[in-house]
Design a protein around this motif. Structure first.
Motif, PDB file in Angstrom:
ATOM      1  N   GLY A 351       0.780  -1.227   0.000  1.00  0.00           N
ATOM      2  CA  GLY A 351       0.000   0.000   0.000  1.00  0.00           C
ATOM      3  C   GLY A 351       0.814   1.280   0.000  1.00  0.00           C
ATOM      4  N   ALA A 352       2.133   1.171  -0.152  1.00  0.00           N
ATOM      5  CA  ALA A 352       2.974   2.369  -0.149  1.00  0.00           C
ATOM      6  C   ALA A 352       2.682   3.229  -1.375  1.00  0.00           C
ATOM      7  CB  ALA A 352       4.454   1.975  -0.136  1.00  0.00           C
ATOM      8  N   GLU A 353       2.950   4.526  -1.258  1.00  0.00           N
ATOM      9  CA  GLU A 353       2.778   5.436  -2.391  1.00  0.00           C
ATOM     10  C   GLU A 353       3.883   5.152  -3.392  1.00  0.00           C
ATOM     11  OE1 GLU A 353       1.049   8.763  -2.667  1.00  0.00           O
ATOM     12  OE2 GLU A 353      -0.373   8.269  -1.120  1.00  0.00           O
ATOM     13  N   ALA A 354       3.568   4.332  -4.371  1.00  0.00           N
ATOM     14  CA  ALA A 354       4.566   3.923  -5.360  1.00  0.00           C
ATOM     15  C   ALA A 354       3.873   3.638  -6.676  1.00  0.00           C
ATOM     16  CB  ALA A 354       5.320   2.684  -4.882  1.00  0.00           C
ATOM     17  N   GLU A 355       4.647   3.741  -7.756  1.00  0.00           N
ATOM     18  CA  GLU A 355       4.162   3.404  -9.082  1.00  0.00           C
ATOM     19  C   GLU A 355       4.860   2.124  -9.520  1.00  0.00           C
ATOM     20  OE1 GLU A 355       3.585   5.502 -13.497  1.00  0.00           O
ATOM     21  OE2 GLU A 355       4.700   6.516 -11.909  1.00  0.00           O
ATOM     22  N   LEU A 356       4.076   1.158  -9.984  1.00  0.00           N
ATOM     23  CA  LEU A 356       4.619  -0.158 -10.321  1.00  0.00           C
ATOM     24  C   LEU A 356       4.290  -0.511 -11.762  1.00  0.00           C
ATOM     25  CD1 LEU A 356       5.884  -2.922  -9.355  1.00  0.00           C
ATOM     26  CD2 LEU A 356       3.524  -3.624  -8.843  1.00  0.00           C
ATOM     27  N   ASP A 357       5.279  -1.028 -12.472  1.00  0.00           N
ATOM     28  CA  ASP A 357       5.062  -1.520 -13.831  1.00  0.00           C
ATOM     29  C   ASP A 357       5.678  -2.905 -13.936  1.00  0.00           C
ATOM     30  OD1 ASP A 357       4.393  -0.953 -16.809  1.00  0.00           O
ATOM     31  OD2 ASP A 357       6.463  -1.644 -16.859  1.00  0.00           O
ATOM     32  N   VAL A 358       4.862  -3.889 -14.313  1.00  0.00           N
ATOM     33  CA  VAL A 358       5.331  -5.264 -14.524  1.00  0.00           C
ATOM     34  C   VAL A 358       5.041  -5.612 -15.977  1.00  0.00           C
ATOM     35  CG1 VAL A 358       5.135  -7.681 -13.841  1.00  0.00           C
ATOM     36  CG2 VAL A 358       4.901  -5.867 -12.117  1.00  0.00           C
ATOM     37  N   SER A 359       6.099  -5.828 -16.764  1.00  0.00           N
ATOM     38  CA  SER A 359       5.939  -6.046 -18.207  1.00  0.00           C
ATOM     39  C   SER A 359       6.579  -7.356 -18.619  1.00  0.00           C
ATOM     40  CB  SER A 359       6.605  -4.901 -19.002  1.00  0.00           C
ATOM     41  OG  SER A 359       6.013  -3.666 -18.695  1.00  0.00           O
ATOM     42  N   ALA A 360       5.833  -8.121 -19.411  1.00  0.00           N
ATOM     43  CA  ALA A 360       6.387  -9.334 -20.017  1.00  0.00           C
ATOM     44  C   ALA A 360       6.957  -8.969 -21.380  1.00  0.00           C
ATOM     45  CB  ALA A 360       5.304 -10.390 -20.167  1.00  0.00           C
ATOM     46  N   LEU A 361       8.196  -9.330 -21.627  1.00  0.00           N
ATOM     47  CA  LEU A 361       8.873  -8.982 -22.873  1.00  0.00           C
ATOM     48  C   LEU A 361       9.047 -10.235 -23.717  1.00  0.00           C
ATOM     49  CD1 LEU A 361      11.654  -6.650 -21.424  1.00  0.00           C
ATOM     50  CD2 LEU A 361       9.289  -6.117 -21.984  1.00  0.00           C
ATOM     51  N   GLY A 362       8.329 -10.255 -24.829  1.00  0.00           N
ATOM     52  CA  GLY A 362       8.421 -11.399 -25.715  1.00  0.00           C
ATOM     53  C   GLY A 362       7.217 -12.307 -25.611  1.00  0.00           C
ATOM     54  N   THR A 363       7.215 -13.344 -26.444  1.00  0.00           N
ATOM     55  CA  THR A 363       6.118 -14.301 -26.486  1.00  0.00           C
ATOM     56  C   THR A 363       6.695 -15.710 -26.520  1.00  0.00           C
ATOM     57  OG1 THR A 363       4.749 -12.735 -27.728  1.00  0.00           O
ATOM     58  CG2 THR A 363       4.071 -15.052 -27.765  1.00  0.00           C
ATOM     59  N   ALA A 364       6.166 -16.572 -25.693  1.00  0.00           N
ATOM     60  CA  ALA A 364       6.639 -17.958 -25.678  1.00  0.00           C
ATOM     61  C   ALA A 364       6.139 -18.705 -26.906  1.00  0.00           C
ATOM     62  CB  ALA A 364       6.162 -18.659 -24.406  1.00  0.00           C
ATOM     63  N   ALA A 365       7.025 -19.480 -27.522  1.00  0.00           N
ATOM     64  CA  ALA A 365       6.650 -20.269 -28.697  1.00  0.00           C
ATOM     65  C   ALA A 365       5.644 -21.349 -28.319  1.00  0.00           C
ATOM     66  CB  ALA A 365       7.890 -20.902 -29.313  1.00  0.00           C
ATOM     67  N   GLU A 366       4.805 -21.700 -29.293  1.00  0.00           N
ATOM     68  CA  GLU A 366       3.755 -22.698 -29.041  1.00  0.00           C
ATOM     69  C   GLU A 366       4.324 -24.092 -28.799  1.00  0.00           C
ATOM     70  OE1 GLU A 366      -0.530 -23.971 -29.766  1.00  0.00           O
ATOM     71  OE2 GLU A 366       0.174 -21.980 -30.226  1.00  0.00           O
ATOM     72  N   ASP A 367       5.257 -24.516 -29.623  1.00  0.00           N
ATOM     73  CA  ASP A 367       5.872 -25.836 -29.480  1.00  0.00           C
ATOM     74  C   ASP A 367       7.388 -25.645 -29.521  1.00  0.00           C
ATOM     75  OD1 ASP A 367       6.440 -28.504 -29.372  1.00  0.00           O
ATOM     76  OD2 ASP A 367       5.895 -28.930 -31.445  1.00  0.00           O
ATOM     77  N   PRO A 368       7.978 -25.169 -28.435  1.00  0.00           N
ATOM     78  CA  PRO A 368       9.374 -24.739 -28.460  1.00  0.00           C
ATOM     79  C   PRO A 368      10.360 -25.892 -28.620  1.00  0.00           C
ATOM     80  CG  PRO A 368       8.540 -24.731 -26.218  1.00  0.00           C
ATOM     81  CD  PRO A 368       7.369 -25.018 -27.105  1.00  0.00           C
ATOM     82  N   GLU A 369      11.413 -25.634 -29.388  1.00  0.00           N
ATOM     83  CA  GLU A 369      12.485 -26.613 -29.515  1.00  0.00           C
ATOM     84  C   GLU A 369      13.526 -26.447 -28.423  1.00  0.00           C
ATOM     85  OE1 GLU A 369      14.263 -26.679 -33.344  1.00  0.00           O
ATOM     86  OE2 GLU A 369      12.362 -27.008 -34.411  1.00  0.00           O
ATOM     87  N   ARG A 370      13.700 -25.204 -27.922  1.00  0.00           N
ATOM     88  CA  ARG A 370      14.660 -24.936 -26.863  1.00  0.00           C
ATOM     89  C   ARG A 370      13.938 -24.279 -25.695  1.00  0.00           C
ATOM     90  NH1 ARG A 370      18.783 -20.919 -28.411  1.00  0.00           N
ATOM     91  NH2 ARG A 370      16.897 -19.747 -28.929  1.00  0.00           N
TER      92      ARG A 370
END
Length: 586
Positions: A351-370
């Protein structure tokens, strides 16, 4: 002088390649070497350094760059002009003189000052200069914080005066980037301060070479076709007495100079066709580019008019603290994993007076090889007026390894930020030219006062109507970047982006496609922002200013791309309908 002056850049920002001055000295003969170290973002960094140690505040590594070449510069008579003085140009000038004495060579050093108006802010406001924000229109007195830096942008006549009096090295604070070129060109050719077209041409040439390798292929959307991109070189401007210029590079360096690499720099970090400078207003929409040989682009047609009666002032102030941390989410249910991390971060802030940003960068592949194909980075950034909530957040994030998402981890080889850092905000404003002291200080201590321009006009950016879509015929849906280049950057809290085509046949289509509403569709992040649109037919370019995309500036916004460098590349990745006859061979 009757021949063109050759001005070579060797720095585009604070942190640019340390070897650049050595490369310029080893390159083709030039009359003046210029180093640009300052930007709105880097000024904020230097302001914090100056605040902690008032004897510093200049770019210290410039001394390391310069030291090995003093004898060569003296032998050749090559001049050096830099804005590495930052907040203490006199201090850097003294340090350079000490180096010269130690080297036992004869070189004269002058510095330009007057840009630092921090101590005068109260008096200026009391005298009727409200220093209103260029973004909000509010007076500086409404900001509610105490500035730690305030620098007015100076023109090139102080540099010209120093060179005219025999200075070999000229140290500046916050002159405009283009002033580093305008001053030497005006000195060399003996221009008057009313030679508007010539001065405007030098401003444009200076704008092209001010950002180092960007004019020779760096940060260029066509980089795959640029030779020597591992270490592209630095540009050279050959400026004739009538203002006609040729942009080139050192012959032995990597990179290339083409109409497109020069166009990329022309549309970079501008606010429209009228490019305002303390010495002149340059009309970018009159500029014509022509490839006249390998790595040689002619710049002609530039016109100018008297500058505005004001100059820009960059004001900075601490507004609290910020913390950044990154972790990774892998596999399925990425959205749910990011949502849990966000909820846990919010709980840690309690509840502190703060500004928060949580960002996901990228997209996970559907059937990943790695594993890495299935992984996205999660960036957590928080700001607050006080350090305590952010310290609590940092400690709490370190305790989530066993109580958060499945597969929770951080990069243990990368340093995680556990200590909040100061957050510096930016206030762009204007100040009457006659209220800014502009002085050249020579090595004997004598001072030359630089008068304001003899005339002033308040220019207005032209208004360009929204285009009608051009007939397309058969089309194919492809990435916009298949046919168009782009370059983007920042102007305070605004991001700019220019998009252009190299094929004249594609210009009517691009112009018709890129309406303001189409840009909103292509970039939903900007859909609620004020957007200003302009056209540059000579460059086959459409230019946009996205007001407020970067908050109040790169030094304080929470955006992952804080100064809009990748906005253009994002737009090039968006798919649009392109006439098939324009795609032949692409």
């Amino acid at each position: 002088m009757t021949r063109a002056i050759r001005i070579a850049g060797f720095s585009g920002y604070l942190g640019d390649r340390r070897s650049a001055l050595a490369e310029a000295v080893a390159g083709d003969p030039c009359d003046v070497l210029i180093g640009d170290y300052l930007a709105e973002f880097t000024l904020a960094m230097l302001a914090a350094r100056h605040r902690s140690d008032p004897s510093k505040g200049f770019v210290e590594y410039f001394l390391d760059q310069l030291r090995p070449h003093l004898a060569t510069l003296a032998e050749r008579g090559t001049r050096v002009v830099v804005n590495a003085g930052g907040f203490n140009p006199a201090g850097l000038a003294d340090a350079v003189r000490a180096q010269i004495a130690e080297a036992g060579v004869r070189l004269r050093v002058a510095h330009v000052e007057g840009d630092n108006v921090l101590s005068a802010l109260d008096d200026l406001q009391a005298a009727g200069h409200p220093l209103q924000s260029l973004d909000s229109g509010a007076p500086l007195s409404d900001w509610g914080v105490r500035p730690i830096a305030a620098n007015a942008y100076l023109g090139g006549w102080g540099i010209a005066a120093a060179l005219r009096e025999g200075a070999d090295i000229v140290v500046c604070g916050r002159v405009t980037d283009a002033s580093l070129t305008v001053g030497p060109a005006a000195w060399w050719h003996g221009w008057r301060n009313t030679d508007w077209d010539e001065l405007a041409a030098a401003v444009v040439a200076g704008h092209i070479i001010e950002c180092g390798p960007q004019a020779v292929g760096g940060n260029f959307s066509g980089f795959t076709q640029v030779p020597g991109m591992v270490a592209p070189g630095f540009p050279v401007a050959e400026i004739a007495a009538d203002g006609t210029a040729i942009i080139t590079k050192h012959a032995g360096d990597g990179g290339m100079v083409t109409v497109d690499t020069v166009t990329a720099q022309l549309v970079y970090e501008i606010q429209g066709p009228r490019y305002l400078n303390p010495d002149v207003t340059a009309y970018l929409d009159t500029v014509r580019l022509r490839q006249i040989g390998p790595d040689r682009v002619e710049l002609s047609g530039t016109t100018g008019s008297p500058p505005p009666p004001t100059t820009k002032v960059a004001v900075f102030a601490p507004i609290g603290h910020q913390l950044v941390s990154t972790l990774y989410a892998t596999g399925l249910e990425i959205d749910e994993k990011v949502a849990l991390i966000r909820a846990q971060a919010e709980a840690l802030l309690d509840g502190a007076e703060a500004e928060l940003d949580v960002s996901a960068l990228g997209t996970a592949a559907e059937d990943p090889e790695r594993q890495w194909d299935a992984t996205v980075q999660v960036r957590i950034m928080a700001t607050a007026a006080e350090r305590a909530p952010l310290e609590q957040l940092a400690e709490g994030l370190g305790g989530l390894f066993l109580s958060s998402i499945p597969g929770f981890y951080t990069d243990s080889a990368a340093r995680q930020s556990g200590t909040p850092k100061p957050r510096i905000d930016y206030w762009p404003s204007l100040l009457a030219m006659d209220a800014v002291p502009h002085e050249t200080v020579l090595d004997d201590g004598s001072r030359i006062t630089i008068a304001p321009p003899p005339a002033a006009e308040q220019p207005a950016q032209p208004a360009h109507p929204e285009p009608e879509p051009s007939p397309a015929g058969e089309t194919r849906r492809v990435p916009l970047g298949r046919i168009a280049h782009a370059r983007s950057g920042d102007k305070g809290g605004n991001s700019n982006v220019g998009l252009w085509v190299d094929d004249p046949k594609a210009w009517p289509w691009l112009r018709g496609l890129l309406s303001t509403e189409e840009l909103r569709r292509l970039m939903p992040e900007a859909k609620d922002l004020e957007i200003v649109r302009h056209e540059f037919p000579n460059l086959r370019a459409v230019h946009f200013v996205l007001r407020g995309l970067l908050g109040t500036g790169g030094s304080s916004n929470l955006r992952v791309d804080p100064i809009g460098k990748a906005v253009g590349e994002f737009l090039r990745a968006r798919h649009v309908e392109v006439p098939v006859d324009l795609l032949d061979g692409r």
